[in-house]
Design an enzyme around this catalytic site. Structure first.
Site, mmCIF file in Angstrom:
data_model
loop_
_atom_site.group_PDB
_atom_site.id
_atom_site.type_symbol
_atom_site.label_atom_id
_atom_site.label_comp_id
_atom_site.label_asym_id
_atom_site.label_seq_id
_atom_site.Cartn_x
_atom_site.Cartn_y
_atom_site.Cartn_z
ATOM 1 C CB CYS A 53 -0.900 -0.008 1.233
ATOM 2 S SG CYS A 53 -2.000 1.430 1.344
ATOM 3 C CG ASP A 55 -0.677 4.228 5.268
ATOM 4 O OD1 ASP A 55 0.246 4.732 5.952
ATOM 5 O OD2 ASP A 55 -1.872 4.259 5.621
ATOM 6 N NE ARG A 57 -0.681 5.113 8.689
ATOM 7 C CZ ARG A 57 -1.943 4.856 9.064
ATOM 8 N NH1 ARG A 57 -2.293 5.033 10.325
ATOM 9 N NH2 ARG A 57 -2.823 4.429 8.173
ATOM 10 C CG HIS A 109 -1.658 -0.982 6.024
ATOM 11 N ND1 HIS A 109 -2.257 -0.012 6.790
ATOM 12 C CD2 HIS A 109 -1.688 -0.517 4.754
ATOM 13 C CE1 HIS A 109 -2.625 1.005 6.021
ATOM 14 N NE2 HIS A 109 -2.290 0.719 4.780
ATOM 15 C CB CYS A 112 -5.835 -0.358 4.640
ATOM 16 S SG CYS A 112 -5.615 0.197 2.936
#
Length: 223
Positions: A53, A55, A57, A109, A112
């Protein structure tokens, strides 16, 4: 999603900070290994392709404690893997046929935002079309998901199902089926990263052949 607006001058200072931190990082690498960049410039031989992803993080190299050159990485919103994404397919073909990676990891994750948005009724504009693929996964499992007690539980399960769908989707490609026939690899893994504790969890859906694939998706490579 609201747009972040920085005070005048702050955006430039952030960019300058990143450039400064780059120089610090270079100095650290050279201090530890004077030939670090010389060796890195010679080429790459990653052992693993990582589909994750976008993202911020979930940085692949950081959470797996791997060095530059070990992971070939492709990331998008909610780690969606579909057969009309020429970008993803190009990454897949290059990593499998040229770099000859040994492993492919599909990593979602928990927490999400893309998955949570997909299972809601929110109208998010252009991204609606991308999240539609996750909505299809939800639709396929709706009867089981409706039996869960909370929205959080549904969202967590959907993260897992989305990863499983990604693994299955990759197995349908002629790219991987040819590689399996020619060299017996790579192996596809399905993992989920938990933001709450930093642990990667193996969904145990490893795939290295077409044994669990529906017959209609198996290519006759003899012809």
């Amino acid at each position: 999603m609201s747009e972040i607006r920085y005070p005048i001058g702050m955006a430039d200072s952030i960019a300058q900070q990143l450039l400064s931190q780059n120089k610090e990082w270079v100095a650290d690498q050279v201090a530890g290994d004077p030939d670090y960049f010389t060796n890195l410039a010679k080429g790459q031989q990653p052992h693993t392709l990582w589909f994750g992803c976008a993202d911020s993080r979930v940085p692949a190299n950081v959470i797996t404690k791997t060095m530059a050159g070990e992971l070939f990485v492709h990331r998008n919103i909610a780690n969606v893997l579909v057969h009309d994404d020429i970008n993803m397919l190009s990454v897949l073909q290059y990593s499998v046929e040229v770099l000859k990676v040994e492993h492919i990891i599909v990593c979602g994750h928990y927490g999400c935002g893309g998955v949570s948005a997909a299972i809601s009724n929110a109208d998010l504009g252009l991204i609606n079309k991308w999240l539609r693929f996750i909505k299809d996964v939800y639709s396929d499992h709706e009867s089981d998901l409706r039996m869960m007690r909370s929205k959080e539980a549904i969202a967590r399960r959907m993260v897992e199902l989305n990863v499983m769908e990604g693994v299955h989707s990759l197995a349908k490609t002629s790219i991987l089926q040819k590689a399996w026939a020619e060299r017996g690899g790579p192996i596809i893994h399905g993992w989920v990263y938990d933001l709450a504790d930093g642990i990667l969890r193996d969904l145990e859906v490893d795939t290295e052949n077409t044994d669990n694939l529906e017959e209609v998706f198996k290519f006759d490579l003899a012809e």
